[in-house]
Design an enzyme around this catalytic site. Structure first.
Site, PDB file in Angstrom:
ATOM      1  N   CYS A 100       0.856  -1.192   0.000  1.00  0.00           N
ATOM      2  CA  CYS A 100       0.000   0.000   0.000  1.00  0.00           C
ATOM      3  C   CYS A 100       0.887   1.234   0.000  1.00  0.00           C
ATOM      4  CB  CYS A 100      -0.891  -0.006   1.242  1.00  0.00           C
ATOM      5  SG  CYS A 100      -1.994   1.419   1.327  1.00  0.00           S
ATOM      6  N   HIS A 142      -9.205  -3.878  -1.546  1.00  0.00           N
ATOM      7  CA  HIS A 142      -8.169  -3.119  -0.829  1.00  0.00           C
ATOM      8  C   HIS A 142      -8.519  -1.624  -0.830  1.00  0.00           C
ATOM      9  CE1 HIS A 142      -3.736  -2.165  -0.005  1.00  0.00           C
ATOM     10  NE2 HIS A 142      -4.254  -0.989  -0.304  1.00  0.00           N
ATOM     11  N   GLU A 143      -8.909  -1.110  -2.011  1.00  0.00           N
ATOM     12  CA  GLU A 143      -9.243   0.320  -2.093  1.00  0.00           C
ATOM     13  C   GLU A 143     -10.543   0.610  -1.335  1.00  0.00           C
ATOM     14  OE1 GLU A 143      -6.850   1.951  -2.924  1.00  0.00           O
ATOM     15  OE2 GLU A 143      -5.744   0.523  -4.147  1.00  0.00           O
ATOM     16  N   HIS A 146     -10.041   1.296   2.224  1.00  0.00           N
ATOM     17  CA  HIS A 146      -9.585   2.651   2.572  1.00  0.00           C
ATOM     18  C   HIS A 146     -10.770   3.585   2.853  1.00  0.00           C
ATOM     19  CE1 HIS A 146      -5.278   2.372   2.213  1.00  0.00           C
ATOM     20  NE2 HIS A 146      -5.319   1.882   0.992  1.00  0.00           N
TER      21      HIS A 146
HETATM   22 NI    NI Z   1      -3.717   0.992  -0.064  1.00  0.00          NI
END
Ligand code: NI
Length: 174
Positions: A100, A142-143, A146
């Site tokens: 990341c 993963h995004e 966030h």
């Molecule tokens: Ni990331």
């Protein structure tokens, strides 16, 4: 044209906030999307989310292609994602390496569903439903994390599955 923005690093509170829905896809959102593409490109990322550039909005981009940081990545058309929803995820989990741009210097093995169905708005305001599998599903999730104030570190099952970027790259070459 997008410009490269500064990337928030682990420990900054913006990375732990629940991001706000986008109410109107205005010029500011269009500029944000262009800047996210430019920032991810400059850092050889596979994607980046708005909170990573200090904007707590439900926006991210996918820029999935082989790069220095992800040499084995497939090629997926650049995609901007606004107000995403995960509609379903496969029960089958795959464990693979993630990194990341907000967690520099380390990689870890993270279990993720290997297929997902999602709904989101495009930068033109259309609502679309799509399926992603494999690495693209991984990056999407993963995004999406966030936007929920999470990073890949929160999914690691065993600290022994975290390695330095240097050792990760060395293992790739071997
Ligand atoms: Ni990331």
């Amino acid at each position: 044209m997008g410009r490269v923005r500064e990337i928030a690093q682990l420990g900054h509170p913006v990375l732990r906030k629940i991001a706000e829905p986008v109410e109107k896809i205005d010029d500011g959102v269009q500029q944000l999307i262009d800047d996210l593409f430019a920032t991810s490109e400059a850092a050889s990322g596979a994607g980046i989310a708005a909170p990573q550039v200090y904007v707590s909005s439900r926006v991210f981009i996918l820029s999935i292609k082989p790069s220095v940081r992800y040499p084995d990545a497939p090629e997926v058309e650049p995609t901007a994602v606004i107000n995403p929803e995960i509609l379903w995820q496969s029960e089958n989990l795959e464990k693979d390496w993630e990194g990341c741009l907000s967690v520099p210097g380390i990689r870890g093995r993270v279990p993720r569903p290997d297929a997902i169905g999602v709904r989101y708005q495009t930068r033109h305001g259309e609502t679309v439903e799509r399926e992603f599998s494999g690495f693209a599903a991984r990056v999407f999730l993963h995004e999406h994390d966030h936007l929920e104030g999470m990073t890949w570190l929160d999914h690691v099952e065993d600290n022994r599955e975290i390695v330095s970027e240097q050792e990760f790259m060395r293992a790739l070459i071997d």
